[in-house]
Scaffold this motif. Structure first.
Motif, PDB file in Angstrom:
ATOM      1  N   ARG A 135       0.842  -1.295   0.140  1.00 39.79           N
ATOM      2  CA  ARG A 135      -0.115  -0.126   0.012  1.00 39.79           C
ATOM      3  C   ARG A 135       0.942   1.169  -0.126  1.00 39.79           C
ATOM      4  O   ARG A 135       1.938   1.351   0.940  1.00 39.79           O
ATOM      5  CB  ARG A 135      -0.813  -0.086   1.186  1.00 39.79           C
ATOM      6  CG  ARG A 135      -2.246  -0.746   1.322  1.00 39.79           C
ATOM      7  CD  ARG A 135      -3.212  -0.659   2.250  1.00 39.79           C
ATOM      8  NE  ARG A 135      -2.317  -0.182   3.616  1.00 39.79           N
ATOM      9  CZ  ARG A 135      -2.875   0.651   4.520  1.00 39.79           C
ATOM     10  NH1 ARG A 135      -3.938   1.498   4.343  1.00 39.79           N
ATOM     11  NH2 ARG A 135      -1.928   0.780   5.679  1.00 39.79           N
ATOM     12  N   PRO A 136       0.669   2.198  -0.758  1.00 43.47           N
ATOM     13  CA  PRO A 136       1.226   3.470  -0.778  1.00 43.47           C
ATOM     14  C   PRO A 136       1.488   4.261   0.303  1.00 43.47           C
ATOM     15  O   PRO A 136       2.011   5.075   0.840  1.00 43.47           O
ATOM     16  CB  PRO A 136       0.854   4.235  -1.917  1.00 43.47           C
ATOM     17  CG  PRO A 136      -0.482   3.797  -2.123  1.00 43.47           C
ATOM     18  CD  PRO A 136      -0.647   2.349  -1.888  1.00 43.47           C
ATOM     19  N   ARG A 141       8.912   2.176   1.204  1.00 44.09           N
ATOM     20  CA  ARG A 141       9.114   2.821  -0.202  1.00 44.09           C
ATOM     21  C   ARG A 141      10.152   2.342  -1.159  1.00 44.09           C
ATOM     22  O   ARG A 141       9.994   2.439  -2.366  1.00 44.09           O
ATOM     23  CB  ARG A 141       9.956   4.226   0.207  1.00 44.09           C
ATOM     24  CG  ARG A 141       8.986   5.320   0.959  1.00 44.09           C
ATOM     25  CD  ARG A 141       7.783   5.663  -0.097  1.00 44.09           C
ATOM     26  NE  ARG A 141       6.788   6.593   0.713  1.00 44.09           N
ATOM     27  CZ  ARG A 141       5.705   6.196   1.303  1.00 44.09           C
ATOM     28  NH1 ARG A 141       5.422   4.862   1.087  1.00 44.09           N
ATOM     29  NH2 ARG A 141       5.035   7.210   1.809  1.00 44.09           N
ATOM     30  N   THR A 142      11.006   1.205  -0.501  1.00 45.93           N
ATOM     31  CA  THR A 142      11.943   0.606  -1.401  1.00 45.93           C
ATOM     32  C   THR A 142      11.917  -1.132  -0.982  1.00 45.93           C
ATOM     33  O   THR A 142      11.468  -1.121   0.241  1.00 45.93           O
ATOM     34  CB  THR A 142      13.518   1.269  -1.043  1.00 45.93           C
ATOM     35  OG1 THR A 142      13.832   0.991   0.085  1.00 45.93           O
ATOM     36  CG2 THR A 142      13.270   2.586  -1.513  1.00 45.93           C
ATOM     37  N   LEU A 143      12.646  -1.745  -1.370  1.00 46.72           N
ATOM     38  CA  LEU A 143      12.942  -3.199  -1.061  1.00 46.72           C
ATOM     39  C   LEU A 143      13.845  -3.475   0.067  1.00 46.72           C
ATOM     40  O   LEU A 143      13.295  -4.038   0.909  1.00 46.72           O
ATOM     41  CB  LEU A 143      13.421  -4.057  -2.279  1.00 46.72           C
ATOM     42  CG  LEU A 143      13.600  -5.462  -2.120  1.00 46.72           C
ATOM     43  CD1 LEU A 143      12.502  -5.961  -1.778  1.00 46.72           C
ATOM     44  CD2 LEU A 143      14.555  -5.959  -3.157  1.00 46.72           C
ATOM     45  N   ASP A 197      -7.387  -7.015  -0.266  1.00 47.50           N
ATOM     46  CA  ASP A 197      -7.341  -6.835   1.008  1.00 47.50           C
ATOM     47  C   ASP A 197      -5.928  -6.129   1.147  1.00 47.50           C
ATOM     48  O   ASP A 197      -5.515  -5.609   2.196  1.00 47.50           O
ATOM     49  CB  ASP A 197      -6.979  -8.375   1.585  1.00 47.50           C
ATOM     50  CG  ASP A 197      -8.570  -8.562   2.004  1.00 47.50           C
ATOM     51  OD1 ASP A 197      -9.340  -7.730   1.880  1.00 47.50           O
ATOM     52  OD2 ASP A 197      -8.573  -9.759   2.784  1.00 47.50           O
ATOM     53  N   VAL A 198      -4.791  -6.272  -0.116  1.00 49.65           N
ATOM     54  CA  VAL A 198      -3.599  -5.630   0.151  1.00 49.65           C
ATOM     55  C   VAL A 198      -3.935  -4.046   0.046  1.00 49.65           C
ATOM     56  O   VAL A 198      -3.447  -3.292   1.002  1.00 49.65           O
ATOM     57  CB  VAL A 198      -2.656  -5.871  -0.947  1.00 49.65           C
ATOM     58  CG1 VAL A 198      -1.328  -5.222  -1.030  1.00 49.65           C
ATOM     59  CG2 VAL A 198      -2.376  -7.347  -0.790  1.00 49.65           C
ATOM     60  N   ILE A 199      -4.623  -3.574  -0.843  1.00 50.34           N
ATOM     61  CA  ILE A 199      -5.255  -2.338  -0.917  1.00 50.34           C
ATOM     62  C   ILE A 199      -5.802  -1.746   0.237  1.00 50.34           C
ATOM     63  O   ILE A 199      -5.706  -0.568   0.868  1.00 50.34           O
ATOM     64  CB  ILE A 199      -6.358  -2.050  -2.275  1.00 50.34           C
ATOM     65  CG1 ILE A 199      -5.276  -2.308  -3.313  1.00 50.34           C
ATOM     66  CG2 ILE A 199      -6.864  -0.754  -2.277  1.00 50.34           C
ATOM     67  CD1 ILE A 199      -6.263  -2.274  -4.752  1.00 50.34           C
ATOM     68  N   GLY A 220      -2.244   4.430  -8.392  1.00 49.80           N
ATOM     69  CA  GLY A 220      -1.780   4.963  -7.114  1.00 49.80           C
ATOM     70  C   GLY A 220      -2.530   4.203  -6.079  1.00 49.80           C
ATOM     71  O   GLY A 220      -1.906   4.250  -4.878  1.00 49.80           O
ATOM     72  N   LYS A 221      -3.057   3.025  -6.158  1.00 49.87           N
ATOM     73  CA  LYS A 221      -3.752   2.101  -4.912  1.00 49.87           C
ATOM     74  C   LYS A 221      -2.570   1.187  -4.590  1.00 49.87           C
ATOM     75  O   LYS A 221      -2.823   0.801  -3.197  1.00 49.87           O
ATOM     76  CB  LYS A 221      -5.130   1.621  -5.742  1.00 49.87           C
ATOM     77  CG  LYS A 221      -6.090   2.431  -5.861  1.00 49.87           C
ATOM     78  CD  LYS A 221      -7.485   1.805  -6.317  1.00 49.87           C
ATOM     79  CE  LYS A 221      -8.535   2.777  -6.606  1.00 49.87           C
ATOM     80  NZ  LYS A 221      -9.612   1.785  -7.151  1.00 49.87           N
TER      81      LYS A 221
END
Length: 327
Positions: A135-136, A141-143, A197-199, A220-221
């Motif tokens: 989710r944003p 932000r990164t791996l 469910d991730v969103i 952007g979701k």
């Protein structure tokens, strides 16, 4: 007179070049003389079905005979595969399948067929890599952020998949193994509820098929962290590969490929493969696959067989590491 003969010869040669390679069968008659069924082991409307229908439409135009998609979902693609394995190798039954075909031998205790030996590979149409999404709204932000968070919260983070034993599930387990993390697997019945469910934040992440989440990344979701591919993907070139993000050798994908029963003779196999490859590599078809997040391959039969053997070995290792299995 000589000019007329030359023009006539040129027109004749051009006409011969335009004749589809499948126009003449071994006995000299037109082929196919009957409807061709392209069996798909999933319900209508999914990515595999979409690719199969696009190919079938072009093959119908090329051959001048109907190529009909026949959806046969069930038992993780094994019901459809068993039916194809038992069919005659006369070219009237083709099979559009995915990486699930080479995973099945590693997760099903008993199969009525061998996923490699009982099929004639025709062409690997395209590969679609998996992508790690979150989710944003999260702080990740990164791996590297993802790995640090997972290591700081063992057994507390969770990743979704469309079901146990799928490529998405097994990739997650191989990630745990590679990074020595303990992210909990949460299986769903298909991509849609898992992505929802991730969103929504019920689970933290997903190793998703790029096709399934492209629209959500664009809107952007969902935020994509890394692509499990050897190179960046044309559709989202800004997303790094896992290797570029810090994890070498992490390459997992689903794929679309066309098989036939093993009984099909080599010359017929080569001719059908050539015709499908000619359709897949047209500009319109290539663009359609790229827009789905795919990488067009259009391999020859021998290359596809080697690929399937390598896939079977890779997924067997992943299944053993995860302990995934189906009775």
């Amino acid at each position: 007179m000589g000019r007329r003969m030359m023009n006539g010869r040129r027109i004749f040669l051009q006409t011969m070049v335009m004749v589809p390679t499948m126009a003449l069968a071994q006995g000299g008659g037109a082929w196919p003389a009957d409807t061709v069924r392209m069996i798909v082991p999933y319900a209508a409307g999914g990515a595999t079905d979409m690719v199969a229908r696009a190919v079938a439409e072009k093959m119908t135009a090329l051959w001048g005979q109907a190529v009909v998609v026949d959806n046969k979902p069930g038992a993780g693609t094994t019901l459809a595969a068993a039916q194809v394995a038992r069919a005659q190798g006369d070219g009237r039954v083709l099979y559009m399948t995915t990486s699930a075909h080479t995973i099945s031998a590693s997760i099903y205790e008993k199969l009525d067929y061998h996923p490699v030996n009982d099929f004639a590979p025709l062409t690997l149409v395209a590969k679609v890599p998996l992508v790690l999404v979150v989710r944003p709204q999260s702080d990740i932000r990164t791996l590297n952020d993802f790995v640090r968070h997972a290591k700081a919260n063992p057994d507390k983070m969770a990743y979704a998949s469309p079901g146990s034993g799928t490529a998405q599930h097994l990739a997650g387990e191989m990630f745990n193994r590679a990074m020595q993390t303990r992210i909990v697997h949460v299986p769903y019945r298909g991509d849609a509820p898992a992505i929802t469910d991730v969103i929504g934040g019920s689970v933290d992440a997903m190793f998703a098929t790029l096709t399934a989440v492209l629209a959500h990344i664009a809107s952007g979701k969902l935020k994509a962290l890394a692509i499990a591919n050897g190179s960046r993907v044309e559709k989202i070139p800004e997303i790094p590969t896992f290797a570029q993000a810090g994890l070498n050798g992490f390459e997992y994908a689903t794929w679309f490929g066309v098989l036939a029963p093993a009984a099909m003779k080599d010359d017929l196999r080569e001719r059908i493969s050539q015709d499908i490859r000619s359709v897949v590599t047209t500009q319109a078809m290539r663009q359609k696959l790229v827009d789905m997040g795919g990488e067009v391959i259009a391999s020859r039969p021998a290359q596809f067989r080697v690929f399937m053997q390598e896939e079977a070995r890779k997924w067997q290792a992943a299944a053993r590491a995860s302990g995934a299995g189906v009775d």
